[in-house]
Motif scaffolding. Structure first.
Motif, PDB file in Angstrom:
ATOM      1  N   PHE A 278       0.825  -1.193   0.000  1.00 19.39           N
ATOM      2  CA  PHE A 278       0.000   0.000   0.000  1.00 19.39           C
ATOM      3  C   PHE A 278       0.871   1.259   0.000  1.00 19.39           C
ATOM      4  O   PHE A 278       1.909   1.305   0.660  1.00 19.39           O
TER       5      PHE A 278
ATOM      6  N   HIS B 242      -0.444   7.784   2.356  1.00 17.90           N
ATOM      7  CA  HIS B 242      -0.521   9.230   2.190  1.00 17.90           C
ATOM      8  C   HIS B 242      -1.167   9.848   3.429  1.00 17.90           C
ATOM      9  O   HIS B 242      -2.012   9.221   4.080  1.00 17.90           O
TER      10      HIS B 242
ATOM     11  N   ARG C 235      -4.563  13.430   2.479  1.00 20.11           N
ATOM     12  CA  ARG C 235      -4.800  13.598   1.037  1.00 20.11           C
ATOM     13  C   ARG C 235      -6.285  13.801   0.732  1.00 20.11           C
ATOM     14  O   ARG C 235      -6.649  14.676  -0.053  1.00 20.11           O
TER      15      ARG C 235
ATOM     16  N   GLU D  79      -3.835   7.364   5.103  1.00 24.06           N
ATOM     17  CA  GLU D  79      -4.560   6.676   4.040  1.00 24.06           C
ATOM     18  C   GLU D  79      -3.687   5.635   3.346  1.00 24.06           C
ATOM     19  O   GLU D  79      -2.543   5.911   2.994  1.00 24.06           O
TER      20      GLU D  79
ATOM     21  N   TRP E 263      -3.378   3.518   0.021  1.00 21.70           N
ATOM     22  CA  TRP E 263      -3.846   3.467  -1.360  1.00 21.70           C
ATOM     23  C   TRP E 263      -3.200   2.295  -2.087  1.00 21.70           C
ATOM     24  O   TRP E 263      -2.068   1.918  -1.797  1.00 21.70           O
ATOM     25  N   ARG E 264      -3.933   1.744  -3.051  1.00 23.79           N
ATOM     26  CA  ARG E 264      -3.376   0.681  -3.888  1.00 23.79           C
ATOM     27  C   ARG E 264      -3.940   0.815  -5.299  1.00 23.79           C
ATOM     28  O   ARG E 264      -5.167   0.903  -5.470  1.00 23.79           O
TER      29      ARG E 264
ATOM     30  N   LYS F  93      -6.436   3.584  -5.855  1.00 26.09           N
ATOM     31  CA  LYS F  93      -7.711   3.554  -5.133  1.00 26.09           C
ATOM     32  C   LYS F  93      -7.461   3.516  -3.632  1.00 26.09           C
ATOM     33  O   LYS F  93      -6.507   2.880  -3.163  1.00 26.09           O
ATOM     34  N   LEU F  94      -8.334   4.175  -2.881  1.00 25.39           N
ATOM     35  CA  LEU F  94      -8.245   4.165  -1.425  1.00 25.39           C
ATOM     36  C   LEU F  94      -8.640   2.792  -0.904  1.00 25.39           C
ATOM     37  O   LEU F  94      -9.758   2.326  -1.151  1.00 25.39           O
TER      38      LEU F  94
END
Length: 225
Positions: free
Chosen positions: A67, A70, A73, A115, A117-118, A121-122
């Protein structure tokens, strides 16, 4: 748990910060109820920053950098996800007033998101309030396995690096207990809170984008099992 009516005082962002400094926080019965009430638990959940546990399996996930992490964001996306129904949670306490209050604290720099993300997308994350050297975790969510857990690991590393003294978890769950969360009596909590609030800390001591590798994060967390 002690509940106090909101009608005693109008809840503004300034009042909300003062409430956290006094050891209380607001909740709603559900997302459709416009009213709020103060919560003052007799026993409070905390995660000792110096005794944070990461399982070997989770450590492998963190180290894999699956992941991208962030900071701050997309507050709206995080609180939307925290408020959405999920497995084992058919309703939420996050109503529109909660969204507005914490959104304003986000704009003022007191509310933060971590956060995961991958692929753009969150996938998971959390949000909470920083005040002095105390961080108050509010809610977390995940769309992918381990996403919120990885966000929590990164949060703890950030808090330790920034000189924070306390990570408040409100209430203990089996999930949080696996990371080392403990319950403390209200009197002890207020003592710890006072010390934390009066200390200086920097939430932005580390980069806010995905520049911190998982292996580096784990090096600052002593306990793995």
């Amino acid at each position: 748990m002690t509940r106090v009516s909101e009608h005693l005082v109008e809840i503004t962002p300034e009042v909300l910060l003062k409430a956290y400094a006094c050891g209380i926080f607001p909740m709603a019965e559900n997302a459709d109820d416009p009213s709020l009430y103060w919560v003052d638990p007799e026993r409070r959940g905390t995660i000792p920053l110096g005794d944070f546990h990461v399982s070997r399996r989770l450590a492998r996930t963190v180290r894999s950098n699956r992941f991208e992490i962030h900071i701050d964001r997309d507050f709206d996306a995080v609180i939307d996800a925290c408020a959405a129904p999920a497995k084992g949670r058919r309703k939420t306490w996050i109503n529109q007033r909660i969204r507005n209050l914490y959104g304003e604290l986000f704009r003022r720099g007191h509310c933060h998101t971590v956060e995961a993300w991958r692929d753009g997308k969150l996938a998971g994350g959390l949000y909470g309030i920083s005040l002095g050297g105390a961080f108050f975790g509010e809610s977390m969510f995940h769309f992918e396995r381990d996403a919120s857990k990885v966000a929590l690991v990164h949060l703890v590393a950030r808090l330790k690096a920034g000189g924070f003294k306390m990570l408040d978890a409100q209430f203990i769950t089996d999930h949080l207990a696996s990371f080392g969360a403990v319950e403390v009596e209200r009197e002890d909590y207020h003592r710890l809170l006072k010390e934390a609030i009066e200390s200086e800390a920097d939430f932005y001591c580390l980069p806010v984008e995905s520049a911190i590798a998982g292996g580096v994060v784990l090096q600052s967390l002593i306990h793995t099992s």
